[in-house]
Design an enzyme around this catalytic site. Structure first.
Site, mmCIF file in Angstrom:
data_model
loop_
_atom_site.group_PDB
_atom_site.id
_atom_site.type_symbol
_atom_site.label_atom_id
_atom_site.label_comp_id
_atom_site.label_asym_id
_atom_site.label_seq_id
_atom_site.Cartn_x
_atom_site.Cartn_y
_atom_site.Cartn_z
ATOM 1 N N SER A 138 0.836 -1.204 0.000
ATOM 2 C CA SER A 138 0.000 0.000 0.000
ATOM 3 C C SER A 138 0.877 1.263 0.000
ATOM 4 O O SER A 138 1.679 1.455 -0.905
ATOM 5 C CB SER A 138 -0.955 -0.039 1.198
ATOM 6 O OG SER A 138 -1.989 0.907 1.045
ATOM 7 N N ASP A 258 -10.005 -4.625 -5.170
ATOM 8 C CA ASP A 258 -9.442 -3.643 -4.241
ATOM 9 C C ASP A 258 -10.108 -2.285 -4.460
ATOM 10 O O ASP A 258 -10.149 -1.769 -5.572
ATOM 11 C CB ASP A 258 -7.933 -3.526 -4.486
ATOM 12 C CG ASP A 258 -7.218 -2.693 -3.433
ATOM 13 O OD1 ASP A 258 -7.895 -1.966 -2.675
ATOM 14 O OD2 ASP A 258 -5.981 -2.771 -3.359
ATOM 15 N N HIS A 288 -7.819 -5.642 -0.913
ATOM 16 C CA HIS A 288 -6.576 -4.888 -0.732
ATOM 17 C C HIS A 288 -5.536 -5.660 0.081
ATOM 18 O O HIS A 288 -4.350 -5.687 -0.263
ATOM 19 C CB HIS A 288 -6.894 -3.557 -0.042
ATOM 20 C CG HIS A 288 -5.718 -2.656 0.132
ATOM 21 N ND1 HIS A 288 -5.114 -2.005 -0.927
ATOM 22 C CD2 HIS A 288 -5.029 -2.289 1.253
ATOM 23 C CE1 HIS A 288 -4.109 -1.272 -0.475
ATOM 24 N NE2 HIS A 288 -4.033 -1.433 0.837
#
Length: 438
Positions: A138, A258, A288
Site C-alpha cells: 500500500s 481492491d 486490498h
C-alpha cells in the site's frame, strides 16, 4: 534488544534513533538451520506496523530462506512520534534508507544511530553481499519506490503489494479542495478533520482476520491529519509523473476487487515502467489486504508467487550485483538504450557473443555465472554534498515544498502537468538540502 526463537525462525526487536532524535522500532526475522538466500526490507502501509501486522510476512519469507527486516515509521506502530502524523514524506523515506544501509553495514556520515542497530559481527560475512530486495504494501509501495529512487543501483528488485503510486482519475480531489487543504495544513497540520471511510472494513476480506487487525493496539484507526493527507497527496501526484523512471526489477501484485488502491494503477505502473525485468499479477476476487486479510488459501497463493519470484533471482550461492557508482550512471543509461535488452547487473559481465545468452537469462530469471567486477560506490551523503556544493544556495520559502508542488500541479491542470511538474521538481531537487546531511 529482545528476541525469541520459533521452530525455524529467530525473531528480534530493537530500537534505534533517527537524525531528529526520535526513537524508532525495528525488528527482524532470521531463518535458522539454512543458508540465507537474500535480504528483504519491509515498508509497511499507512497506519500499520511490522511486529504484529506484518508478522506473517516476516515468518513466511524467513522460512523460505530470506532474512527479513522491518521498521515502524515515525508516529506509526511502536515508534515514537505523534500518531500517524507525517510531517514530511521524505522523513519516512530517509529513515528507511538509513536503517536499511545500516543493516547492510553501510553507515552514513552525520546520522545519529544507536549502537544497538548493528547486527552481531558474526553475521556480517554472511549477509553483506547477499541480494537485497524492497517489499512495500500500500503506502509502503510508495516508500519502496522512493527509497529506490534515492539509492539507485543498490537493490536487486522490489515486491509491490497493492502499491499507492498514483491517484485514480475518479478519486482525484478537485483542485479547489486541494488548495484549501494545503492552506489549512499550514495552520493546523495535526488536525484530524479529513473524512475517510472504514478502511479496515474495506481492505481485509476475511472477517476473523479483519477483527484481529482492529484489535491490534499498534494499528492507527483514526482520521488522517491534515498534513498527513497533503503529504500523501503530493507523493502520489509526484510518483505518477515518474512511473517511467522505475528501472529496477519488480513484481507488482493487486487484488481485482481492491477499493483502497486502484488495480488499474498497478497495471499502469507495469506498462509505464522502464524496467526490463517486471511482472504483474491481478488476483480475481481478492481485496486490498492480499497478505493479511484474505482466506488462508489465497494468502498461500500470494506468498507462493512472491517466493517463486525471489528464488528465481537468488540462485544458491548467489551474491548481490556490484553497486552502481554515480559516475557509471551515464554509461549504464547508454547500455539501456542499445537494442539488446540487458539488465543493469549484466553490464559488468557482457562479453562478445553473449547477447543471446544474456537475453535468455533475463527472460528466465537466471543470473550470469561470470564474476562481476566490483565497483566502489560513492556514499549517498557524498553525492548529496557534491550536489549542494555545485549548486547556488537559494533562500528557503516559508511555504513547504510539498505545498508548492501541490499548487504547481493545480496551476497546470488541463495541460501536460506531469511533464512540466516533473521538470520543475528535478530542478528544485538540486537546490534543496538533504535531510541526511543536516
Amino acid at each position: 534488544m529482545s528476541g525469541m526463537k520459533a521452530d525455524r525462525v529467530s525473531y528480534t526487536e530493537e530500537f534505534i534513533y533517527n537524525s531528529r532524535g526520535t526513537r524508532l522500532f525495528t525488528c527482524r526475522w532470521i531463518p535458522l538451520r539454512q543458508d540465507v538466500k537474500g535480504l528483504v526490507f519491509l515498508c509497511h502501509g499507512y497506519g500499520m506496523e511490522c511486529s504484529r501486522f506484518m508478522k506473517g510476512t516476516g515468518q513466511r519469507l524467513s522460512r523460505a530462506g530470506y532474512a527479513v527486516f522491518g521498521i515502524d515509521y515515525e508516529g506509526h506502530g511502536r515508534s515514537e512520534g505523534r500518531r500517524c502524523y507525517i510531517r514530511s514524506f521524505d522523513y519516512l523515506v530517509d529513515d528507511c534508507i538509513v536503517f536499511f544501509k545500516n543493516v547492510r553495514g553501510e553507515n552514513l556520515h552525520g546520522i545519529v544511530i544507536s549502537s544497538s542497530t548493528l547486527l552481531d559481527p558474526i553475521e556480517w560475512p554472511e549477509y553483506r553481499r547477499k541480494p537485497c530486495f524492497l517489499y512495500g504494501e500500500s503506502m509502503g509501495g510508495a516508500v519502496a519506490l522512493l527509497v529506490q529512487k534515492k539509492t539507485p543501483g543498490e537493490w536487486n528488485g522490489a515486491i509491490l503489494v497493492a502499491p499507492m503510486c498514483k491517484i485514480s482519475k475518479n478519486m482525484k480531489p478537485h483542485p479547489l479542495l486541494i488548495r484549501v487543504l494545503v492552506k489549512l495544513a499550514r495552520t493546523i497540520p495535526t488536525w484530524k478533520v479529513v473524512p475517510i471511510k472504514d478502511v479496515i472494513g474495506q481492505a481485509f476480506k476475511d472477517p476473523v482476520k479483519r477483527e484481529e487487525i482492529r484489535d491490534n493496539p499498534y494499528v492507527y484507526q483514526g482520521r488522517p491529519r491534515l498534513r498527513t493527507a497533503v503529504e500523501m497527496l503530493y507523493t502520489s501526484l509526484n510518483l505518477e509523473c515518474q512511473l517511467h523512471e522505475v528501472k529496477l526489477p519488480f513484481l507488482v501484485l493487486h487484488g481485482e476487487n481492491d477499493v483502497v488502491t486502484d488495480p488499474a494503477i498497478s497495471q499502469e505502473l507495469y506498462d509505464s515502467a522502464g524496467s526490463l525485468d517486471k511482472a504483474i499479477k491481478i488476483y480475481p476476487g481478492m481485496w486490498h489486504g492480499l497478505t493479511s486479510g484474505e482466506p488462508d488459501e489465497n494468502i498461500d497463493m500470494v506468498f507462493e508467487d512472491i517466493v517463486t519470484w525471489l528464488d528465481m533471482r537468488c540462485p544458491p550461492g548467489s551474491l548481490a550485483a556490484s553497486p552502481i557508482r554515480f559516475s557509471d550512471i551515464q554509461t549504464r543509461r547508454a547500455m539501456l538504450a542499445c537494442s539488446s535488452p540487458l539488465r543493469l547487473e549484466d553490464a559488468h559481465t557482457r562479453q562478445p557473443g553473449m547477447v543471446g545468452s544474456l537475453r535468455h537469462r533475463h527472460l528466465t530469471g537466471q543470473t550470469s555465472e561470470a564474476s562481476s567486477v566490483p565497483a566502489s560506490p560513492m556514499r549517498l551523503f557524498e553525492f548529496r554534498k557534491r550536489d549542494l556544493a555545485s549548486s547556488p544556495s537559494v533562500p528557503a520559502s516559508p511555504m513547504r515544498d510539498s505545498e508548492r508542488k501541490c499548487l504547481r500541479w493545480m496551476d497546470h491542470k488541463g495541460g501536460d502537468s506531469c511533464a512540466r511538474g516533473a521538470a520543475r521538481h528535478d530542478h528544485a531537487s538540486h537546490r534543496l538540502p538533504a535531510v541526511m546531511i543536516r
